[in-house]
Design a protein around this motif. Structure first.
Motif, PDB file in Angstrom:
ATOM      1  N   ASP A   1       0.817  -1.211   0.000  1.00 45.63           N
ATOM      2  CA  ASP A   1       0.000   0.000   0.000  1.00 45.63           C
ATOM      3  C   ASP A   1       0.856   1.268   0.000  1.00 45.63           C
ATOM      4  O   ASP A   1       0.328   2.371   0.153  1.00 45.63           O
ATOM      5  CB  ASP A   1      -0.927   0.019   1.223  1.00 45.63           C
ATOM      6  CG  ASP A   1      -1.881  -1.167   1.220  1.00 45.63           C
ATOM      7  OD1 ASP A   1      -2.495  -1.425   0.164  1.00 45.63           O
ATOM      8  OD2 ASP A   1      -2.007  -1.839   2.259  1.00 45.63           O
TER       9      ASP A   1
ATOM     10  N   ASN B   1       2.491  -2.339   5.730  1.00 54.11           N
ATOM     11  CA  ASN B   1       1.864  -2.369   4.411  1.00 54.11           C
ATOM     12  C   ASN B   1       2.096  -1.077   3.639  1.00 54.11           C
ATOM     13  O   ASN B   1       1.960  -1.050   2.414  1.00 54.11           O
ATOM     14  CB  ASN B   1       0.354  -2.618   4.537  1.00 54.11           C
ATOM     15  CG  ASN B   1      -0.334  -1.536   5.352  1.00 54.11           C
ATOM     16  OD1 ASN B   1      -0.057  -1.381   6.541  1.00 54.11           O
ATOM     17  ND2 ASN B   1      -1.238  -0.798   4.735  1.00 54.11           N
TER      18      ASN B   1
ATOM     19  N   CYS C   1      -3.054  -8.879   9.094  1.00 55.79           N
ATOM     20  CA  CYS C   1      -3.427  -9.026   7.686  1.00 55.79           C
ATOM     21  C   CYS C   1      -2.575 -10.080   6.990  1.00 55.79           C
ATOM     22  O   CYS C   1      -3.055 -10.783   6.113  1.00 55.79           O
ATOM     23  CB  CYS C   1      -3.278  -7.686   6.977  1.00 55.79           C
ATOM     24  SG  CYS C   1      -3.559  -7.724   5.192  1.00 55.79           S
TER      25      CYS C   1
ATOM     26  N   CYS D   1      -4.411 -10.779   3.645  1.00 53.26           N
ATOM     27  CA  CYS D   1      -5.811 -10.385   3.526  1.00 53.26           C
ATOM     28  C   CYS D   1      -5.999  -9.475   2.317  1.00 53.26           C
ATOM     29  O   CYS D   1      -5.038  -8.955   1.755  1.00 53.26           O
ATOM     30  CB  CYS D   1      -6.258  -9.664   4.802  1.00 53.26           C
ATOM     31  SG  CYS D   1      -5.512  -8.020   5.013  1.00 53.26           S
ATOM     32  N   LEU D   2      -7.243  -9.246   1.954  1.00 54.29           N
ATOM     33  CA  LEU D   2      -7.537  -8.415   0.792  1.00 54.29           C
ATOM     34  C   LEU D   2      -7.429  -6.929   1.112  1.00 54.29           C
ATOM     35  O   LEU D   2      -7.003  -6.143   0.272  1.00 54.29           O
ATOM     36  CB  LEU D   2      -8.938  -8.740   0.263  1.00 54.29           C
ATOM     37  CG  LEU D   2      -9.130 -10.151  -0.303  1.00 54.29           C
ATOM     38  CD1 LEU D   2     -10.585 -10.355  -0.729  1.00 54.29           C
ATOM     39  CD2 LEU D   2      -8.197 -10.384  -1.489  1.00 54.29           C
ATOM     40  N   SER D   3      -7.822  -6.548   2.340  1.00 55.10           N
ATOM     41  CA  SER D   3      -7.820  -5.123   2.710  1.00 55.10           C
ATOM     42  C   SER D   3      -7.130  -4.912   4.051  1.00 55.10           C
ATOM     43  O   SER D   3      -7.684  -5.254   5.100  1.00 55.10           O
ATOM     44  CB  SER D   3      -9.255  -4.592   2.776  1.00 55.10           C
ATOM     45  OG  SER D   3      -9.266  -3.264   3.266  1.00 55.10           O
ATOM     46  N   SER D   4      -5.939  -4.346   4.021  1.00 57.38           N
ATOM     47  CA  SER D   4      -5.218  -4.095   5.271  1.00 57.38           C
ATOM     48  C   SER D   4      -5.896  -3.009   6.098  1.00 57.38           C
ATOM     49  O   SER D   4      -5.681  -2.915   7.305  1.00 57.38           O
ATOM     50  CB  SER D   4      -3.774  -3.681   4.966  1.00 57.38           C
ATOM     51  OG  SER D   4      -3.742  -2.560   4.107  1.00 57.38           O
ATOM     52  N   ALA D   5      -6.738  -2.190   5.471  1.00 57.55           N
ATOM     53  CA  ALA D   5      -7.407  -1.101   6.181  1.00 57.55           C
ATOM     54  C   ALA D   5      -8.404  -1.604   7.216  1.00 57.55           C
ATOM     55  O   ALA D   5      -8.805  -0.858   8.105  1.00 57.55           O
ATOM     56  CB  ALA D   5      -8.114  -0.185   5.181  1.00 57.55           C
ATOM     57  N   SER D   6      -8.798  -2.870   7.125  1.00 51.47           N
ATOM     58  CA  SER D   6      -9.733  -3.421   8.105  1.00 51.47           C
ATOM     59  C   SER D   6      -9.010  -4.087   9.273  1.00 51.47           C
ATOM     60  O   SER D   6      -9.652  -4.539  10.219  1.00 51.47           O
ATOM     61  CB  SER D   6     -10.662  -4.432   7.434  1.00 51.47           C
ATOM     62  OG  SER D   6      -9.921  -5.523   6.893  1.00 51.47           O
TER      63      SER D   6
ATOM     64  N   SER E   1      -0.818  -1.689  11.231  1.00 51.83           N
ATOM     65  CA  SER E   1      -1.018  -1.271   9.848  1.00 51.83           C
ATOM     66  C   SER E   1      -0.862   0.239   9.751  1.00 51.83           C
ATOM     67  O   SER E   1      -0.867   0.956  10.767  1.00 51.83           O
ATOM     68  CB  SER E   1      -2.416  -1.672   9.370  1.00 51.83           C
ATOM     69  OG  SER E   1      -3.416  -0.993  10.146  1.00 51.83           O
TER      70      SER E   1
ATOM     71  N   LYS F   1      -2.996   2.322   8.733  1.00 56.06           N
ATOM     72  CA  LYS F   1      -4.223   2.939   9.239  1.00 56.06           C
ATOM     73  C   LYS F   1      -4.209   3.011  10.768  1.00 56.06           C
ATOM     74  O   LYS F   1      -4.691   3.988  11.354  1.00 56.06           O
ATOM     75  CB  LYS F   1      -5.448   2.168   8.755  1.00 56.06           C
ATOM     76  CG  LYS F   1      -6.769   2.801   9.182  1.00 56.06           C
ATOM     77  CD  LYS F   1      -7.957   2.031   8.631  1.00 56.06           C
ATOM     78  CE  LYS F   1      -9.273   2.613   9.143  1.00 56.06           C
ATOM     79  NZ  LYS F   1     -10.441   1.866   8.611  1.00 56.06           N
TER      80      LYS F   1
END
Length: 340
Positions: free
Chosen positions: A61, A73, A295, A305-310, A320, A322
């Motif tokens: 990311d 990320n 993640c 995982c698909l979305s590190s933001a979660s 992360s 975020k």
């Protein structure tokens, strides 16, 4: 002769720009980071160590999806601090072969993932011990002096830079609690006293080299990191590890107060990392996360995982981007209110 005049003019313009920028940023011309992977922006990339992250999926990311050696990320805390202070977008690693001379006056990162105050911590992983980071700092001052050519200006930059420090995480989580020889020889109170002794020497070394504005981070809630929690089947945080982290943080806070009172012209502030991150771990939904399971890059998540933001955590030990951003406003406000 003409080339010399142009070079002098460019240096003057660069210094003037830095001066104006420093005024806009509350008097901080630079951020200079020391310590461990919370702040490391790529100093381990050329070392013979397993403590590296210059490969995918790390950095997925980051701008252009580059694995730069940051342990996450995307951007790490030192990047976010220097950007939020309005100095520049990223904090470059001092040992990067791509480091530009023009970056020196606005700060660099000396931190090394896996490092610590205990020399054993760095030695067992083959990374840069914090006292060796001080040696790098000396080399940085020499390079900065050659670039600027004005000793008074160099001294001013160093004295007004935010010295951002993260140490102790690996000493407690790895060298102490994961090393039977340490546990059998020292209790946690004695070991954290030793860490404070080494930290005292480290901070004094930086002060002696001209640093005056120190933002000293406490450790994360180490018993709640995914790597620790997997020891209990991801059911609970490890209370004995968290106790060690809290004990150390209390001593660091007292040391910071002592230094702030006793060292002339210096400003010190302790920054709590433990409680803000613990609150996010315990209440992920309130901060826009769905889980504190990492993640990627752990036993629990062998496939990223698909979305590190979660996710609160990127891997077994590192938040992360975020999550860093969630604790960032308080950190930057603390720096501005206490060090400006």
């Amino acid at each position: 002769m003409e080339n010399t005049a142009i070079k002098v003019l460019l240096v003057f313009l660069a210094l003037w720009f830095s001066y104006v920028q420093a005024i806009q940023n509350g008097g901080f011309p630079a951020v200079i980071a020391f310590g461990d992977s919370i702040l490391d922006t790529g100093n381990n990339n050329l070392l013979m160590t397993l403590s590296r992250s210059n490969f995918l999926p790390y950095g997925r990311d980051f701008p252009f999806h580059l694995p730069t050696g940051r342990f996450g990320n995307g951007k790490v805390l030192s990047d976010l601090v220097v950007a939020e202070l309005g100095i520049k977008d990223l904090l470059p690693a001092f040992r990067s072969p791509l480091l530009k001379s023009s970056e020196l006056s606005t700060g660099v990162c000396f931190a090394s993932g896996g490092s610590g105050l205990d020399k054993t911590t760095a030695s067992i992983q083959g990374v840069i011990w914090v006292q060796d980071q001080v040696v790098d700092f000396q080399k940085y001052i020499e390079k900065l002096s050659k670039e600027i050519g004005d000793p008074a200006q160099v001294k001013k930059i160093i004295a007004n830079a935010v010295i951002l420090i993260s140490t102790g995480n690996n000493d407690i989580a790895i060298t102490y609690f994961s090393t039977p020889a340490r546990i059998s020889r020292y209790n946690i109170d004695t070991y954290t006293d030793m860490l404070i002794g080494w930290k005292t020497t480290f901070l004094q070394s930086l002060y002696d080299l001209g640093a005056r504005k120190f933002a000293v981070l406490g450790t994360l809630p180490l018993g709640c990191l995914p790597g620790a929690r997997q020891m209990s089947g991801n059911l609970i945080c490890l209370p004995h590890v968290n106790y060690g982290a809290k004990l150390y943080n209390q001593k660091v806070s007292s040391l910071v107060d002592k230094f702030g009172q006793n060292l002339p012209d210096a400003k010190f502030v302790y920054i709590d990392m433990y409680n803000p991150l613990l609150d996010i771990i315990n209440n992920p939904g309130q901060y826009g996360f769905t889980t504190a399971i990492p993640c990627c890059c752990s036993v629990m998540t062998p496939v990223p995982c698909l979305s590190s933001a979660s996710h609160v955590f990127w891997d077994f030990a590192h938040p992360s981007e975020k999550a860093y951003k969630a604790v960032l406003p308080k950190i930057v406000n603390t720096i501005r209110n206490n060090l400006a």
